[in-house]
Design an enzyme around this catalytic site. Structure first.
Site, PDB file in Angstrom:
ATOM      1  N   LYS A   9      -1.467  -9.009  20.059  1.00 53.03           N
ATOM      2  CA  LYS A   9      -2.620  -9.801  20.490  1.00 53.03           C
ATOM      3  C   LYS A   9      -2.644 -11.185  19.817  1.00 53.03           C
ATOM      4  O   LYS A   9      -1.928 -11.424  18.834  1.00 53.03           O
ATOM      5  CB  LYS A   9      -3.903  -9.024  20.180  1.00 53.03           C
ATOM      6  CG  LYS A   9      -4.063  -7.735  20.993  1.00 53.03           C
ATOM      7  CD  LYS A   9      -5.381  -7.036  20.628  1.00 53.03           C
ATOM      8  CE  LYS A   9      -5.592  -5.777  21.439  1.00 53.03           C
ATOM      9  NZ  LYS A   9      -6.891  -5.118  21.082  1.00 53.03           N
ATOM     10  N   TYR A  49      -8.051  -5.018  31.394  1.00 51.97           N
ATOM     11  CA  TYR A  49      -9.210  -4.404  30.737  1.00 51.97           C
ATOM     12  C   TYR A  49     -10.281  -3.958  31.750  1.00 51.97           C
ATOM     13  O   TYR A  49     -11.453  -3.851  31.396  1.00 51.97           O
ATOM     14  CB  TYR A  49      -9.806  -5.362  29.712  1.00 51.97           C
ATOM     15  CG  TYR A  49      -9.053  -5.388  28.382  1.00 51.97           C
ATOM     16  CD1 TYR A  49      -8.731  -4.211  27.698  1.00 51.97           C
ATOM     17  CD2 TYR A  49      -8.675  -6.597  27.789  1.00 51.97           C
ATOM     18  CE1 TYR A  49      -8.051  -4.223  26.495  1.00 51.97           C
ATOM     19  CE2 TYR A  49      -7.988  -6.612  26.568  1.00 51.97           C
ATOM     20  CZ  TYR A  49      -7.687  -5.425  25.926  1.00 51.97           C
ATOM     21  OH  TYR A  49      -7.021  -5.436  24.725  1.00 51.97           O
ATOM     22  N   ASN A 112      -7.973  -6.568  16.234  1.00 49.08           N
ATOM     23  CA  ASN A 112      -7.218  -5.389  15.809  1.00 49.08           C
ATOM     24  C   ASN A 112      -5.744  -5.424  16.193  1.00 49.08           C
ATOM     25  O   ASN A 112      -5.083  -4.397  16.264  1.00 49.08           O
ATOM     26  CB  ASN A 112      -7.935  -4.098  16.223  1.00 49.08           C
ATOM     27  CG  ASN A 112      -8.004  -3.914  17.719  1.00 49.08           C
ATOM     28  OD1 ASN A 112      -7.415  -4.687  18.473  1.00 49.08           O
ATOM     29  ND2 ASN A 112      -8.698  -2.881  18.165  1.00 49.08           N
ATOM     30  N   HIS A 115      -2.283  -3.873  21.209  1.00 46.33           N
ATOM     31  CA  HIS A 115      -2.708  -2.974  22.284  1.00 46.33           C
ATOM     32  C   HIS A 115      -1.566  -2.019  22.573  1.00 46.33           C
ATOM     33  O   HIS A 115      -0.408  -2.431  22.583  1.00 46.33           O
ATOM     34  CB  HIS A 115      -3.033  -3.756  23.567  1.00 46.33           C
ATOM     35  CG  HIS A 115      -3.194  -2.860  24.754  1.00 46.33           C
ATOM     36  ND1 HIS A 115      -4.387  -2.250  25.052  1.00 46.33           N
ATOM     37  CD2 HIS A 115      -2.293  -2.419  25.680  1.00 46.33           C
ATOM     38  CE1 HIS A 115      -4.215  -1.474  26.124  1.00 46.33           C
ATOM     39  NE2 HIS A 115      -2.967  -1.563  26.523  1.00 46.33           N
ATOM     40  N   GLU A 126      -0.197  -0.167  33.445  1.00 45.88           N
ATOM     41  CA  GLU A 126      -0.190  -1.373  32.604  1.00 45.88           C
ATOM     42  C   GLU A 126       1.187  -2.035  32.576  1.00 45.88           C
ATOM     43  O   GLU A 126       1.291  -3.264  32.623  1.00 45.88           O
ATOM     44  CB  GLU A 126      -0.641  -1.017  31.185  1.00 45.88           C
ATOM     45  CG  GLU A 126      -2.107  -0.614  31.134  1.00 45.88           C
ATOM     46  CD  GLU A 126      -2.573  -0.235  29.727  1.00 45.88           C
ATOM     47  OE1 GLU A 126      -1.741  -0.241  28.789  1.00 45.88           O
ATOM     48  OE2 GLU A 126      -3.767   0.050  29.568  1.00 45.88           O
TER      49      GLU A 126
HETATM   50  P1  DAT Z   1      -7.753   0.549  21.962  1.00 47.35           P
HETATM   51  O1  DAT Z   1      -7.362  -0.903  21.873  1.00 47.35           O
HETATM   52  O2  DAT Z   1      -7.576   1.256  20.635  1.00 47.35           O
HETATM   53  O3  DAT Z   1      -7.108   1.259  23.100  1.00 47.35           O
HETATM   54  P2  DAT Z   1     -10.171   0.550  23.589  1.00 47.35           P
HETATM   55  O4  DAT Z   1      -9.279   0.667  24.780  1.00 47.35           O
HETATM   56  O5  DAT Z   1     -11.297   1.513  23.447  1.00 47.35           O
HETATM   57  O6  DAT Z   1      -9.333   0.578  22.221  1.00 47.35           O
HETATM   58  O7  DAT Z   1     -10.814  -0.917  23.584  1.00 47.35           O
HETATM   59  C1  DAT Z   1     -10.039  -2.052  23.893  1.00 47.35           C
HETATM   60  C2  DAT Z   1     -10.346  -3.128  22.903  1.00 47.35           C
HETATM   61  O8  DAT Z   1     -11.699  -3.554  23.054  1.00 47.35           O
HETATM   62  C3  DAT Z   1     -10.230  -2.683  21.446  1.00 47.35           C
HETATM   63  O9  DAT Z   1      -8.918  -2.836  20.970  1.00 47.35           O
HETATM   64  C4  DAT Z   1     -11.198  -3.587  20.750  1.00 47.35           C
HETATM   65  C5  DAT Z   1     -12.273  -3.828  21.796  1.00 47.35           C
HETATM   66  N1  DAT Z   1     -13.424  -2.927  21.604  1.00 47.35           N
HETATM   67  C6  DAT Z   1     -13.492  -1.624  21.968  1.00 47.35           C
HETATM   68  N2  DAT Z   1     -14.692  -1.094  21.681  1.00 47.35           N
HETATM   69  C7  DAT Z   1     -15.411  -2.102  21.130  1.00 47.35           C
HETATM   70  C8  DAT Z   1     -16.730  -2.221  20.622  1.00 47.35           C
HETATM   71  N3  DAT Z   1     -17.573  -1.170  20.629  1.00 47.35           N
HETATM   72  N4  DAT Z   1     -17.114  -3.420  20.116  1.00 47.35           N
HETATM   73  C9  DAT Z   1     -16.278  -4.474  20.117  1.00 47.35           C
HETATM   74  N5  DAT Z   1     -15.017  -4.440  20.589  1.00 47.35           N
HETATM   75  C10 DAT Z   1     -14.587  -3.275  21.086  1.00 47.35           C
HETATM   76 MG    MG Z   2      -7.322   1.071  25.147  1.00 45.07          MG
END
Ligand code: DAT
Ligand code: MG
Length: 151
Positions: A9, A49, A112, A115, A126
């Site tokens: 990222k 997303y 973080n 991805h 994806e």
């Molecule tokens: P991951 O990246 O571990 O697959 P995810 O698909 O649930 O996690 O979410 C995608 C991204 O969105 C994640 O890397 C960070 C952001 N994100 C997820 N939940 C969030 C939240 N509650 N508040 C802020 N950012 C969030």
């Molecule tokens: Mg995810």
């Protein structure tokens, strides 16, 4: 044999962590089969997303992922999807185990670093979003039998 999408990222690119992050997947034994350095536009970000559309953090997530270049890669191997997720660490960096990418380099959820596709099904979707058929490199890795036991 599974394939999975990994994005380094914008925060990780800006922090100069591309090499270290790629090393984690290389040393794990996964095999790189496609890679590109791109800046995602809003349309690609929205498709990538789509599952998060409507959530409170969605606008910030789209703004962040389009804010600078990313490295998009496809890694291949047995159980590649789960192995990448384990190597990344959990979504919340404060819960991520030290030794994982997020556990070693991350502090907040909105920065973080990486991805990785969360299921074999989503990985296929994806991967196809980011790569055309002609962009995969078919190559023989000479160390294969020392990494994969063939079981
Ligand atoms: P991951 O990246 O571990 O697959 P995810 O698909 O649930 O996690 O979410 C995608 C991204 O969105 C994640 O890397 C960070 C952001 N994100 C997820 N939940 C969030 C939240 N509650 N508040 C802020 N950012 C969030
Ligand atoms: Mg995810």
């Amino acid at each position: 044999m599974e394939r999975t999408l990994v994005l380094i990222k914008p925060d990780a690119v800006q922090r100069g962590l591309i090499g270290q992050i790629i090393s984690r997947f290389e040393q794990r034994g996964l095999k790189l089969v496609a890679m590109k350095f791109i800046q995602m536009d809003e349309a690609l970000a929205a498709r990538h997303y789509a599952v998060h559309q409507g959530k409170p953090f969605y606008p910030g997530l789209i703004a962040f992922i389009t804010s600078g270049p990313v490295v998009a890669m496809v890694w291949e191997g047995k159980n590649a999807v789960a192995t990448v997720r384990a190597t990344m660490g959990v979504t919340r960096p404060w819960d991520a185990t030290p030794g994982t990418i997020r556990g070693d380099f991350g502090l907040t959820m909105g920065r973080n670093l990486v991805h990785g596709s969360d299921s074999v099904e989503n990985a296929a979707i994806e991967v196809a979003l980011f790569f055309d058929d002609g962009e995969f490199v078919n190559w023989q890795r000479e160390t294969e039998r020392w990494i994969d036991d063939g079981e």
